[in-house]
Structure formats: C-alpha cells, structure tokens
Design a protein around this motif. Structure first.
Motif, mmCIF file in Angstrom:
data_model
loop_
_atom_site.group_PDB
_atom_site.id
_atom_site.type_symbol
_atom_site.label_atom_id
_atom_site.label_comp_id
_atom_site.label_asym_id
_atom_site.label_seq_id
_atom_site.Cartn_x
_atom_site.Cartn_y
_atom_site.Cartn_z
ATOM 1 N N SER A 116 2.889 15.912 -5.268
ATOM 2 C CA SER A 116 3.404 14.784 -5.948
ATOM 3 C C SER A 116 4.811 14.553 -5.276
ATOM 4 C CB SER A 116 3.542 14.928 -7.457
ATOM 5 O OG SER A 116 4.070 16.354 -7.739
ATOM 6 N N ASN A 117 5.366 15.851 -4.888
ATOM 7 C CA ASN A 117 6.571 15.647 -4.222
ATOM 8 C C ASN A 117 6.700 16.577 -3.050
ATOM 9 O OD1 ASN A 117 9.174 15.697 -3.141
ATOM 10 N ND2 ASN A 117 10.234 15.780 -5.164
ATOM 11 N N PRO A 118 6.355 16.338 -1.631
ATOM 12 C CA PRO A 118 6.217 17.103 -0.709
ATOM 13 C C PRO A 118 7.598 17.753 -0.183
ATOM 14 C CG PRO A 118 6.249 14.993 0.314
ATOM 15 C CD PRO A 118 6.304 14.794 -1.411
ATOM 16 N N ALA A 119 8.679 17.439 -1.000
ATOM 17 C CA ALA A 119 9.937 17.791 -0.316
ATOM 18 C C ALA A 119 10.294 19.168 -1.112
ATOM 19 C CB ALA A 119 11.112 16.918 -0.254
ATOM 20 N N SER A 120 9.490 19.500 -2.289
ATOM 21 C CA SER A 120 9.841 20.181 -3.335
ATOM 22 C C SER A 120 8.595 21.362 -3.513
ATOM 23 C CB SER A 120 10.469 19.627 -4.562
ATOM 24 O OG SER A 120 10.712 20.781 -5.615
ATOM 25 N N LEU A 121 8.615 22.265 -2.549
ATOM 26 C CA LEU A 121 7.417 23.246 -3.168
ATOM 27 C C LEU A 121 7.642 24.169 -3.814
ATOM 28 C CD1 LEU A 121 6.157 23.666 0.733
ATOM 29 C CD2 LEU A 121 5.420 21.942 -0.723
ATOM 30 N N THR A 122 6.638 24.783 -4.495
ATOM 31 C CA THR A 122 6.985 25.749 -5.543
ATOM 32 C C THR A 122 6.893 27.406 -4.706
ATOM 33 O OG1 THR A 122 4.380 26.203 -5.726
ATOM 34 C CG2 THR A 122 5.538 24.685 -7.166
ATOM 35 N N SER A 123 7.293 28.350 -5.294
ATOM 36 C CA SER A 123 7.367 29.593 -4.520
ATOM 37 C C SER A 123 6.092 29.870 -3.999
ATOM 38 C CB SER A 123 7.954 30.627 -5.409
ATOM 39 O OG SER A 123 7.158 30.788 -6.668
ATOM 40 N N LYS A 124 4.890 29.578 -4.868
ATOM 41 C CA LYS A 124 3.453 30.064 -4.451
ATOM 42 C C LYS A 124 3.088 29.106 -3.057
ATOM 43 C CE LYS A 124 1.558 31.729 -8.611
ATOM 44 N NZ LYS A 124 0.757 31.547 -9.894
ATOM 45 N N GLN A 125 3.585 27.929 -3.404
ATOM 46 C CA GLN A 125 3.196 26.783 -2.073
ATOM 47 C C GLN A 125 3.792 27.332 -0.850
ATOM 48 O OE1 GLN A 125 4.197 23.300 -3.995
ATOM 49 N NE2 GLN A 125 2.412 22.842 -5.083
ATOM 50 N N LYS A 126 4.984 27.657 -1.224
ATOM 51 C CA LYS A 126 5.914 28.193 0.141
ATOM 52 C C LYS A 126 5.284 29.488 0.807
ATOM 53 C CE LYS A 126 10.410 26.461 -1.460
ATOM 54 N NZ LYS A 126 11.897 26.756 -1.841
ATOM 55 N N ARG A 127 4.743 30.265 -0.097
ATOM 56 C CA ARG A 127 3.903 31.518 0.567
ATOM 57 C C ARG A 127 2.802 31.493 1.210
ATOM 58 N NH1 ARG A 127 5.958 33.811 -4.488
ATOM 59 N NH2 ARG A 127 3.898 33.644 -5.289
ATOM 60 N N LEU A 128 2.036 30.233 0.614
ATOM 61 C CA LEU A 128 0.733 29.767 1.039
ATOM 62 C C LEU A 128 0.989 29.105 2.592
ATOM 63 C CD1 LEU A 128 -2.326 29.451 1.083
ATOM 64 C CD2 LEU A 128 -1.890 27.593 -0.237
ATOM 65 N N LEU A 129 1.862 28.282 2.587
ATOM 66 C CA LEU A 129 2.345 27.664 3.941
ATOM 67 C C LEU A 129 2.690 28.655 4.976
ATOM 68 C CD1 LEU A 129 2.322 25.261 5.388
ATOM 69 C CD2 LEU A 129 4.655 24.704 4.586
ATOM 70 N N ALA A 130 3.399 29.752 4.603
ATOM 71 C CA ALA A 130 3.899 30.562 5.425
ATOM 72 C C ALA A 130 2.911 31.469 6.050
ATOM 73 C CB ALA A 130 5.124 31.596 4.693
ATOM 74 N N HIS A 140 0.903 -1.294 0.092
ATOM 75 C CA HIS A 140 -0.007 -0.269 -0.075
ATOM 76 C C HIS A 140 0.663 1.241 0.152
ATOM 77 C CE1 HIS A 140 -3.681 -2.165 0.334
ATOM 78 N NE2 HIS A 140 -3.189 -2.781 1.493
ATOM 79 N N LEU A 141 1.990 1.302 -0.042
ATOM 80 C CA LEU A 141 3.101 2.138 -0.042
ATOM 81 C C LEU A 141 4.020 2.283 -1.340
ATOM 82 C CD1 LEU A 141 4.073 1.942 3.749
ATOM 83 C CD2 LEU A 141 2.356 3.589 2.784
ATOM 84 N N GLU A 142 3.937 3.292 -2.036
ATOM 85 C CA GLU A 142 4.612 3.420 -3.336
ATOM 86 C C GLU A 142 5.628 4.591 -2.994
ATOM 87 O OE1 GLU A 142 5.741 2.555 -7.241
ATOM 88 O OE2 GLU A 142 3.968 1.682 -6.225
ATOM 89 N N PRO A 143 6.782 4.365 -3.188
ATOM 90 C CA PRO A 143 7.949 5.137 -2.875
ATOM 91 C C PRO A 143 7.906 6.210 -3.871
ATOM 92 C CG PRO A 143 8.896 3.152 -2.833
ATOM 93 C CD PRO A 143 7.742 2.912 -3.402
ATOM 94 N N ILE A 144 8.105 7.736 -3.374
ATOM 95 C CA ILE A 144 7.950 8.937 -4.251
ATOM 96 C C ILE A 144 9.680 9.141 -4.855
ATOM 97 C CG2 ILE A 144 7.657 11.395 -4.628
ATOM 98 C CD1 ILE A 144 5.354 11.010 -2.364
ATOM 99 N N ASP A 145 9.644 8.873 -5.805
ATOM 100 C CA ASP A 145 11.201 9.032 -6.447
ATOM 101 C C ASP A 145 11.719 10.383 -6.434
ATOM 102 O OD1 ASP A 145 13.516 8.036 -7.740
ATOM 103 O OD2 ASP A 145 12.886 9.182 -9.702
ATOM 104 N N GLY A 146 12.893 10.645 -5.822
ATOM 105 C CA GLY A 146 13.528 12.109 -5.785
ATOM 106 C C GLY A 146 13.244 12.989 -4.705
ATOM 107 N N ALA A 147 12.229 12.277 -3.821
ATOM 108 C CA ALA A 147 11.911 13.141 -2.584
ATOM 109 C C ALA A 147 12.720 13.058 -1.480
ATOM 110 C CB ALA A 147 10.527 12.541 -2.093
ATOM 111 N N SER A 148 13.439 14.329 -1.404
ATOM 112 C CA SER A 148 14.253 14.489 0.073
ATOM 113 C C SER A 148 13.544 14.066 1.134
ATOM 114 C CB SER A 148 14.940 15.838 0.045
ATOM 115 O OG SER A 148 15.461 16.013 1.146
ATOM 116 N N GLU A 149 14.101 13.147 2.047
ATOM 117 C CA GLU A 149 13.630 12.570 3.398
ATOM 118 C C GLU A 149 13.458 13.663 4.270
ATOM 119 O OE1 GLU A 149 15.395 8.813 4.135
ATOM 120 O OE2 GLU A 149 14.717 7.981 2.357
#
Length: 357
Positions: free
Chosen positions: A334-348, A289-298
C-alpha cells in the motif's frame, strides 16, 4: 473544565452582549448551506433559542453557536449562555472539535478534518495535552497520540494519521486559495472529493497556486471538462515525474496483469505517462489509470523500486516460485516507501540469497 451558566439575554439588552469571534475557532465549525441557515432562522423565530451559546470563560470568546448568535442578534431573539473554563487555545480547539464530532449530522469529511486537527494539536505536545485530560493521580509517561485518538473515536490509528494529512491539506489549500475551497471540500454539497483535495495540496506545493487554482476550477465545473472533450480539447495531464501511484486497470487489458501494483512515473507527456513497475516499464499510460499514493516518499519508493527490479531480473531468470511470490507481494504494497521491519529483513535476505549488495 468548569461550566457555569449565565443569565438569559433579553430583547432589551441584546445589543449589550458582544462575544469575540475567533476566526480559527469558527473555521472548525462547518458553515451551513443557505437552506439550512434559512431553516434555522425560521425555527428561532417560531420556538426561540432553546440551546445556550457556549463561551470561553474569562475570554468572552464564542466556542459554539456562531450562527445562532448572529441570527438572534439580527432578529432580536433572546438567548442564554454557558461559560466553559479551559486551560488554553489548544484545549479550546480540542473542545470545539469533540463537540462537533459528537453530533450526528456531520459529514465523513468534516469528521476526518476534526480528528486530524486533534491529532495535529496533540502531536505538538502530547504529554502536556494528555496530562490535562488524564484522571487525577494517573501518570503519563509514553504516548502514542494516534492510538489514543483511535481508541477515543473508534477508528484505526492509520485512519487518524490519514485524517491529519487531510486536515493539513485543507489548511494549506485555505491559505493558498482562500476560505471558499474549504466549503467546496467540507460543505454538505461538497464539489471536491477527499482524494482530489490531497492532490490539490500536492499541486500547490510542487507547481504553485496558479496550477492548483486551475485544477480547482476544473473540479468545480466538471461540465466544462465534458464540453472540452466534446470539443476535442483534452484536459492537461495532472501527474508529474517521480510521483508514486497505484495502477488501476479500469478496463485496460494491457494493465490487467499489474492492476493494484504501485509504480513510479518516469515521464509525463501531454495526455499519458511512462511508468516504472517492479518488473517492467509501460508506455502511454493514461492519467485516469494512475491513483496517487498519499504520503509515499518519492525518494524512498525509487530506491525500493530499484532494489526489487534488480531482484526480479535474477529471480525470474532462475524462477523460484516462492521468491517470485514474495516479489509480487512487494509489488502490491500500500506504501512502497514505508517497509515494516519484517519486510526489510525479507528483502535483505533475498538480496543476499542472489548475491546483490
């Protein structure tokens, strides 16, 4: 690139025609199956060698036609050659990759590997490589290598970057486990899927060659796994602590609400995992039930997970539907370790809104 044709080699002087075989060049060309090789030999004997062999001018190294050269030499069949003038090894590898990609009978895995090889070469020194191929008088000042190749091969730049990870994974596995695994991944009768190849590469890096070799053998002989299940000998858990995965419900009603969300593996048991999501933890989740996300920084994903969980505790306490929807969107990245600039601003913004420093 300068192309010149040489004279045809006849049966009488075939033994005098010797070309260098570069292992790196040859490794870029998909090896034929025994059936394909047998068919090629039959065609050569019936019709002769209709296509010329391609040779790197000045170096006498074969670029294309390795199988035809070997069979023609063995069967004493005449052939002709074409010499191509190339700047350096990188240009030679680029030519081989493009030549193979131009053929209609290559598999998607081979195409991915060759595009990835091109990206890795260009990324090393993009300006020099692109100047070599740019029209005269046209200057090259800033290069997005992935975008340039994406336009050339009619795919997305994200595909090109995934291709590069796939290429690097295969090269890593070949060094660690030998050439045979390359055939298992890229051959026409491939026994290892692309995702499994990426997983094997992670196992090599994190657990070593022995663990990867064991997993490889499982993939090559799935019947053994079925038999062990019948014998009630369960396959060991391939997941590891800290790994970033996507949750796949696959009929598990307990996971339906978070199917498609990403998670972090907190504990690995013999046949299950404890996982952490953006809002809650789940016990006894099976590896399938767990599919590794390729390239995601842990490390980066762990930080983002902690931030979103802190927000979720406050957002769902007051329950603002707009803010809750935003958090659920973060949970399905799709990759929680790599947020876009807009996503970073929204989270902040949300953190400021709820007084989280």
């Amino acid at each position: 690139m300068v192309v010149t044709a040489s004279e045809q080699a006849t049966g009488a002087n075939l033994s005098e025609c010797h070309f260098g075989i570069d292992p790196e060049f040859q490794a870029l060309i998909p090896p034929p199956t025994p059936e394909e090789l047998e068919l090629l030999a039959a065609n050569l004997q019936q019709f002769g060698c209709l296509q010329p062999l391609v040779v790197w001018k000045g170096y006498n190294i074969l670029l294309d036609g390795h199988n035809r050269y070997r069979l023609c030499t063995q069967l004493q069949i005449p052939y002709s050659t074409i010499e191509i003038e190339l700047l350096d090894r990188s240009a030679a590898i680029a030519w081989i990759a493009d030549n193979q990609l131009g053929r209609r009978n290559i598999t998607p895995e081979i195409a991915s590997y060759l595009r990835g090889k091109r990206y890795c070469l260009l990324k090393g020194n993009p300006l020099d490589n692109l100047k070599q191929n740019s029209p005269k008088g046209q200057s090259v000042t800033s290069v997005d290598v992935a975008e340039q190749l994406a336009q050339q091969y009619k795919v997305s730049s994200r595909t090109i970057k995934r291709d590069a990870r796939f290429c690097e994974a295969i090269d890593t596995l070949t060094i660690a486990l030998g050439e045979e695994i390359k055939q298992d991944i890229l051959g026409r009768e491939a026994r290892i899927a692309k995702k499994e190849a990426l997983t094997l590469c992670r196992i090599v890096k994190n657990e070593g060659k022995k663990a990867a070799s064991y997993r490889w053998e499982q993939l090559r002989n799935p019947g053994d796994i079925v038999q062990r299940i019948k014998d009630k000998q369960r396959v060991p858990n391939p997941r590891r602590v800290g790994e970033v995965c996507q949750i796949m419900a696959k009929g598990n009603p307990d996971l339906k609400q978070v199917s498609g969300c990403w998670c972090i593996i907190m504990e690995v048991k013999n046949y299950s995992c404890i996982i952490r999501t953006w809002r809650m933890d789940f016990d006894a989740v099976k590896p399938e039930h767990l599919e590794p996300i390729d390239g995601a920084s842990e490390a980066d994903a762990a930080v983002i997970c902690q931030r979103i969980r802190q927000l979720a505790n406050k957002v769902y306490q007051d329950f603002d539907p707009t803010h809750a929807a935003a958090l659920e969107a973060f949970a399905r990245l799709s990759n929680p370790a790599s947020l876009t600039s807009k996503q970073k601003r929204l989270l902040a913004f949300l953190e400021t809104e709820y007084g989280i420093e």
